[in-house]
Design a protein around this motif. Structure first.
Motif, PDB file in Angstrom:
ATOM      1  N   LEU A 121       0.825  -1.208   0.000  1.00 55.99           N
ATOM      2  CA  LEU A 121       0.000   0.000   0.000  1.00 55.99           C
ATOM      3  C   LEU A 121       0.864   1.264   0.000  1.00 55.99           C
ATOM      4  N   ALA A 122       1.962   1.230   0.745  1.00 54.12           N
ATOM      5  CA  ALA A 122       2.865   2.385   0.755  1.00 54.12           C
ATOM      6  C   ALA A 122       3.464   2.609  -0.629  1.00 54.12           C
ATOM      7  N   GLY A 123       3.765   1.513  -1.320  1.00 49.91           N
ATOM      8  CA  GLY A 123       4.284   1.641  -2.683  1.00 49.91           C
ATOM      9  C   GLY A 123       3.256   2.243  -3.626  1.00 49.91           C
ATOM     10  N   VAL A 124       1.991   1.847  -3.472  1.00 46.50           N
ATOM     11  CA  VAL A 124       0.931   2.407  -4.317  1.00 46.50           C
ATOM     12  C   VAL A 124       0.756   3.892  -4.028  1.00 46.50           C
ATOM     13  N   ALA A 125       0.885   4.284  -2.764  1.00 43.41           N
ATOM     14  CA  ALA A 125       0.747   5.695  -2.402  1.00 43.41           C
ATOM     15  C   ALA A 125       1.812   6.556  -3.064  1.00 43.41           C
ATOM     16  N   ASN A 126       2.947   5.942  -3.419  1.00 45.57           N
ATOM     17  CA  ASN A 126       4.038   6.676  -4.070  1.00 45.57           C
ATOM     18  C   ASN A 126       4.021   6.505  -5.592  1.00 45.57           C
ATOM     19  N   THR A 127       2.846   6.219  -6.130  1.00 47.03           N
ATOM     20  CA  THR A 127       2.725   6.052  -7.584  1.00 47.03           C
ATOM     21  C   THR A 127       3.113   7.334  -8.307  1.00 47.03           C
ATOM     22  N   GLN A 128       3.869   7.177  -9.392  1.00 41.49           N
ATOM     23  CA  GLN A 128       4.286   8.313 -10.209  1.00 41.49           C
ATOM     24  C   GLN A 128       3.706   8.198 -11.616  1.00 41.49           C
ATOM     25  N   VAL A 129       3.324   9.317 -12.166  1.00 39.74           N
ATOM     26  CA  VAL A 129       2.875   9.407 -13.554  1.00 39.74           C
ATOM     27  C   VAL A 129       3.702  10.506 -14.212  1.00 39.74           C
ATOM     28  N   ALA A 130       4.445  10.126 -15.228  1.00 44.05           N
ATOM     29  CA  ALA A 130       5.330  11.076 -15.922  1.00 44.05           C
ATOM     30  C   ALA A 130       6.287  11.749 -14.943  1.00 44.05           C
ATOM     31  N   GLY A 131       6.781  10.969 -13.959  1.00 47.63           N
ATOM     32  CA  GLY A 131       7.745  11.493 -13.006  1.00 47.63           C
ATOM     33  C   GLY A 131       7.165  12.324 -11.887  1.00 47.63           C
ATOM     34  N   ARG A 132       5.834  12.359 -11.741  1.00 49.81           N
ATOM     35  CA  ARG A 132       5.205  13.161 -10.693  1.00 49.81           C
ATOM     36  C   ARG A 132       4.362  12.271  -9.790  1.00 49.81           C
ATOM     37  N   TYR A 133       4.434  12.539  -8.492  1.00 47.19           N
ATOM     38  CA  TYR A 133       3.662  11.774  -7.511  1.00 47.19           C
ATOM     39  C   TYR A 133       2.210  12.276  -7.527  1.00 47.19           C
ATOM     40  N   ILE A 134       1.310  11.401  -7.906  1.00 44.50           N
ATOM     41  CA  ILE A 134      -0.081  11.820  -8.103  1.00 44.50           C
ATOM     42  C   ILE A 134      -0.896  11.826  -6.821  1.00 44.50           C
ATOM     43  N   ASN A 136       0.106  13.251  -3.890  1.00 43.62           N
ATOM     44  CA  ASN A 136       0.672  14.211  -2.954  1.00 43.62           C
ATOM     45  C   ASN A 136       0.294  15.640  -3.307  1.00 43.62           C
ATOM     46  N   GLY A 137      -0.943  15.845  -3.729  1.00 44.63           N
ATOM     47  CA  GLY A 137      -1.449  17.177  -3.993  1.00 44.63           C
ATOM     48  C   GLY A 137      -0.615  17.947  -4.993  1.00 44.63           C
ATOM     49  N   THR A 138      -0.235  19.159  -4.620  1.00 45.51           N
ATOM     50  CA  THR A 138       0.571  19.999  -5.509  1.00 45.51           C
ATOM     51  C   THR A 138       2.065  19.752  -5.348  1.00 45.51           C
ATOM     52  N   LYS A 139       2.459  18.987  -4.334  1.00 49.31           N
ATOM     53  CA  LYS A 139       3.878  18.644  -4.155  1.00 49.31           C
ATOM     54  C   LYS A 139       4.197  17.381  -4.957  1.00 49.31           C
ATOM     55  N   THR A 140       4.133  17.524  -6.250  1.00 49.99           N
ATOM     56  CA  THR A 140       4.262  16.354  -7.117  1.00 49.99           C
ATOM     57  C   THR A 140       5.696  15.852  -7.243  1.00 49.99           C
ATOM     58  N   ASP A 141       6.654  16.589  -6.694  1.00 50.53           N
ATOM     59  CA  ASP A 141       8.051  16.165  -6.767  1.00 50.53           C
ATOM     60  C   ASP A 141       8.533  15.531  -5.464  1.00 50.53           C
ATOM     61  N   GLU A 142       7.613  15.319  -4.517  1.00 49.69           N
ATOM     62  CA  GLU A 142       7.979  14.743  -3.225  1.00 49.69           C
ATOM     63  C   GLU A 142       7.127  13.511  -2.932  1.00 49.69           C
ATOM     64  N   LYS A 143       7.755  12.513  -2.291  1.00 42.58           N
ATOM     65  CA  LYS A 143       7.014  11.309  -1.913  1.00 42.58           C
ATOM     66  C   LYS A 143       6.034  11.616  -0.794  1.00 42.58           C
ATOM     67  N   PRO A 144       4.817  11.109  -0.890  1.00 42.43           N
ATOM     68  CA  PRO A 144       3.881  11.313   0.232  1.00 42.43           C
ATOM     69  C   PRO A 144       4.200  10.407   1.410  1.00 42.43           C
ATOM     70  N   ILE A 145       4.786   9.237   1.150  1.00 39.83           N
ATOM     71  CA  ILE A 145       5.129   8.291   2.213  1.00 39.83           C
ATOM     72  C   ILE A 145       6.563   7.818   1.997  1.00 39.83           C
ATOM     73  N   THR A 146       7.343   7.891   3.048  1.00 37.06           N
ATOM     74  CA  THR A 146       8.720   7.393   2.996  1.00 37.06           C
ATOM     75  C   THR A 146       8.833   6.167   3.896  1.00 37.06           C
ATOM     76  N   VAL A 147       9.350   5.077   3.345  1.00 40.04           N
ATOM     77  CA  VAL A 147       9.549   3.850   4.114  1.00 40.04           C
ATOM     78  C   VAL A 147      10.949   3.897   4.711  1.00 40.04           C
ATOM     79  N   ASN A 148      11.028   3.932   6.036  1.00 38.22           N
ATOM     80  CA  ASN A 148      12.324   4.016   6.722  1.00 38.22           C
ATOM     81  C   ASN A 148      12.986   2.648   6.797  1.00 38.22           C
ATOM     82  N   GLY A 149      14.241   2.659   7.198  1.00 34.09           N
ATOM     83  CA  GLY A 149      15.002   1.416   7.252  1.00 34.09           C
ATOM     84  C   GLY A 149      14.445   0.402   8.229  1.00 34.09           C
ATOM     85  N   ASP A 150      13.819   0.875   9.313  1.00 37.32           N
ATOM     86  CA  ASP A 150      13.253  -0.048  10.302  1.00 37.32           C
ATOM     87  C   ASP A 150      11.839  -0.485   9.966  1.00 37.32           C
ATOM     88  N   GLY A 151      11.365  -0.086   8.764  1.00 30.02           N
ATOM     89  CA  GLY A 151      10.025  -0.473   8.335  1.00 30.02           C
ATOM     90  C   GLY A 151       8.945   0.514   8.709  1.00 30.02           C
TER      91      GLY A 151
END
Length: 293
Positions: A121-134, A136-151
């Motif tokens: 689900l976290a991977g789906v939340a970071n879906t990109q279309v033409a290099g933009r995160y769809i 994350n509102g207007t912040k299309t160049d930033e990931k909405p969810i970041t998966v940290n090293g500890d999960g």
């Protein structure tokens, strides 16, 4: 007034030159298929043509915007559909883990699967279309969810509407409110489900199931909203296509030459030109050079 031989010759040459010019105009119209080929041919037609071409250019740009809007909405709807399918699977696993007949190993196995589904689900939340995160509102160049090293997950979701101009003065929102589908509350519920299963304590299973159902209903509501906007987009698309047909027809009526008429006019002008040459050769008197041949 005395009409001299030079005056006859000058008039004849001037008329022949005009005849050549008229034939050239008709031949150019026949070759290009246009009434005018330069603004001086007909300034009124030229000005109208500029206006009509501007309208047609706007319509073509709106069509490109519509394609982008379709891409965003279809990708968003696909993401929500995948999220609902995963949520349904998690619900099945939660019901299975809450039936009281599972061993601690069984519950840990269910928790492991839910953990994998959560990462999906976290991977789906970071879906990109033409290099933009769809998502994350207007912040299309930033990931909405970041998966940290500890999960663990870090949320940086923007909920501002991403609008696309799909018609003159009409802005249409093409993104979704991602917090209703991939929000922190949803993932906190999944973390609680996973932790309860790992600990083998499902005493709060009923509450977890109720929380999950609430999140699922929120997903369905968001999917319904984007479906309604997609239907509106299709209606706007149909109207834009009609406008393009009308704009092309008006532009054609304004600039395109009537080929049958042009051929007729050219044929008449050629006949007049040949007659002018014949008459001119008889009217202009022979010169001394003609007698010396």
């Amino acid at each position: 007034m005395r009409v001299t031989q030079s005056m006859l010759a000058a008039n004849s040459l001037r008329n022949l030159s005009k005849s050549y010019s008229d034939m050239g105009k008709y031949q150019e119209q026949l070759a290009t298929g246009k009434k005018i080929n330069r603004p001086s041919d007909d300034p009124v037609v030229a000005i109208k043509g500029m206006f009509y071409r501007t309208n047609l250019t706007e319509v073509e740009q709106y069509k490109r915007n519509l394609n982008e809007a379709y891409q965003w909405m279809e990708s968003s709807e696909q993401g929500i559909e995948h999220a609902t399918e995963v949520t349904q699977r998690i619900r099945e696993l939660l019901v299975q883990g809450n039936n009281g007949t599972n061993s601690s190993d069984d519950l840990k196995a269910i928790a492991a699967e839910i953990g994998q589904l959560k990462e999906d689900l976290a991977g789906v939340a970071n879906t990109q279309v033409a290099g933009r995160y769809i998502f994350n509102g207007t912040k299309t160049d930033e990931k909405p969810i970041t998966v940290n090293g500890d999960g663990s997950l870090t949320f940086d979701m923007n909920t501002e509407p991403f609008n696309v101009e799909v018609s003159k003065g009409v802005q249409l929102k093409v993104n979704i409110n991602a917090t209703n589908v991939f929000g922190s509350d949803f993932f906190n519920t999944l973390d609680s489900i996973e932790a309860s299963l790992k600990n083998g304590d499902m005493s709060n299973g009923g509450q977890l199931l109720s929380d999950l159902d609430s999140q699922f209903n929120t997903m369905l509501a968001e999917r319904s909203e984007i479906g309604a906007r997609y239907n509106r987009l299709e209606m706007i698309d149909a109207r834009i296509q009609d406008q393009e047909i009308i704009a092309n027809r008006i532009l054609s009526e304004n600039e395109d030459a009537d080929i049958e008429r042009v051929i007729t006019e050219l044929t008449i002008q050629e006949s007049i030109h040949r007659a002018s040459l014949a008459v001119g050769s008889k009217v202009i008197q022979p010169t001394l050079i003609d007698f010396l041949r």
